[in-house]
Design an enzyme around this catalytic site. Structure first.
Site, PDB file in Angstrom:
ATOM      1  N   ALA A  16       0.831  -1.210   0.000  1.00 40.40           N
ATOM      2  CA  ALA A  16       0.000   0.000   0.000  1.00 40.40           C
ATOM      3  C   ALA A  16       0.862   1.254   0.000  1.00 40.40           C
ATOM      4  O   ALA A  16       0.577   2.220  -0.722  1.00 40.40           O
ATOM      5  CB  ALA A  16      -0.920  -0.006   1.218  1.00 40.40           C
ATOM      6  N   GLY A  55      -6.307  -1.593  -3.841  1.00 42.41           N
ATOM      7  CA  GLY A  55      -5.581  -0.413  -4.303  1.00 42.41           C
ATOM      8  C   GLY A  55      -6.434   0.828  -4.458  1.00 42.41           C
ATOM      9  O   GLY A  55      -5.907   1.913  -4.716  1.00 42.41           O
ATOM     10  N   ASP A  88      -5.465   3.382  -1.912  1.00 40.49           N
ATOM     11  CA  ASP A  88      -4.155   3.960  -2.228  1.00 40.49           C
ATOM     12  C   ASP A  88      -4.304   5.016  -3.318  1.00 40.49           C
ATOM     13  O   ASP A  88      -3.673   6.073  -3.271  1.00 40.49           O
ATOM     14  CB  ASP A  88      -3.185   2.868  -2.678  1.00 40.49           C
ATOM     15  CG  ASP A  88      -3.044   1.765  -1.641  1.00 40.49           C
ATOM     16  OD1 ASP A  88      -3.208   2.052  -0.442  1.00 40.49           O
ATOM     17  OD2 ASP A  88      -2.773   0.609  -2.026  1.00 40.49           O
TER      18      ASP A  88
END
Length: 324
Positions: free
Chosen positions: A37, A258, A261
């Site tokens: 991450a 993701g 992120d």
């Protein structure tokens, strides 16, 4: 070393992604990528033109070389990544899903090189960065990595640098849920911008409503809080402003890993060039939506050219429609 815009740190692992759907035990072919991450955010910010330094440890093995090579190709400054001859690079196996559901992930990271990060890993040169991005993953790896997280965040904030923090909860890495909550909230209190997901915020604060969760962190010392609401967008709160920002409609969700992120990439990148917090959340939602439309943790993160061509064009179009 040239001037650093952003310092990020943590564990980047090798990731073997299944080429076929189904239980990992039955998959025979995998594609090798990287995962982490913290480094996803670093890569996303590098693609947008920021100078990003990466602080970590990898093993003296082929996976460690693969990690560094991949990060350097993405433009990250990895000169201060330690090569650990005694401990291996961590890796993970990730399943393939076809219906947009969360993939299964198996980690092989216990005792990894990155778990031996410590305050001794801090290089004074790196503290000259304008901004520090931290997550709750390094402090979950080991006591020494946790000490490093506290020291980095404390020193950067005391030096007048901006600090962002994404809790990124990993309950399986902590001795207990209560320890996780206590330590993560101590770290969050050192950040200017706190970025929890809604379920994370509820667990960490005991409050259900996004406004109350955000106020909890403002009371602890944060300047602003953005709470990720998945497809519904995000709620933000500062000492002067608050509101919901709608999510970006996505036709097909390919891989949800993701997305948070990507959200962090959008928020940090906008705030570092003095956008308002509301506008930063809009960019964050957009990059998060791109992340879920590609297979892989960071493959959907845009370049600066793509950001201008797609997101900024969409914003201009929406503004012109509102003026009609």
């Amino acid at each position: 070393m040239s001037e650093i815009d952003i310092l990020s740190f943590g564990e980047t692992m090798a990731m073997f992604v299944a080429e076929q759907a189904g239980d990992l035990s039955s998959v025979g072919q995998f594609h090798k990528r990287i995962a982490g991450a913290d480094s996803n955010v670093a890569i996303g910010l590098s693609r947008l033109g920021f100078k990003v330094a990466w602080l970590s440890r990898v093993g003296a093995d082929s996976l460690g070389r693969f990690v560094i090579d991949t990060l350097e190709k993405e433009g990250l400054d990895c000169r201060h990544v330690d090569i650990d001859t005694a401990h291996p690079t961590g890796f993970q196996l990730k399943s393939r899903t076809e219906d947009g559901s969360d993939p299964a992930v198996e980690y092989f990271r216990r005792g990894s090189a990155a778990s031996h990060l410590s305050p001794h890993s801090i290089v004074p040169q790196l503290l000259k960065a304008r901004h520090l991005h931290a997550t709750g993953i390094p402090p979950a790896l080991s006591q020494t990595a946790r000490q490093m997280s506290y020291e980095l965040m404390t020193r950067m904030r005391e030096a007048g640098r901006s600090v962002s923090f994404d809790p990124n909860l990993r309950p399986s890495l902590w001795a207990s849920e209560q320890q996780m909550i206590t330590e993560i909230n101590r770290l969050a209190a050192l950040a200017h911008w706190v970025l929890p997901g809604l379920s994370e915020g509820r667990l960490l604060t005991g409050f259900d409503d996004p406004a109350d969760i955000a106020q909890f962190y403002l009371d602890q010392g944060a300047e602003a809080v953005a709470i990720k609401l998945g497809p519904h967008g995000a709620y933000y709160r500062t000492h002067l402003d608050a509101g919901f920002v709608d999510g970006v409609r996505v036709q097909t969700v390919v891989d949800t890993v993701g997305a948070g992120d990507g959200f962090a990439v959008g928020l940090i990148s906008a705030l570092l060039v003095n956008h308002s917090f509301a506008d930063a959340v809009r960019r964050a939602n957009w990059i998060g939506s791109r992340a879920v439309q590609s297979r892989g943790d960071m493959e959907g993160l845009p370049t600066r050219v793509e950001l201008i061509a797609e997101f900024e064009a969409a914003v201009r179009e929406q503004a012109s429609l509102l003026q009609v």
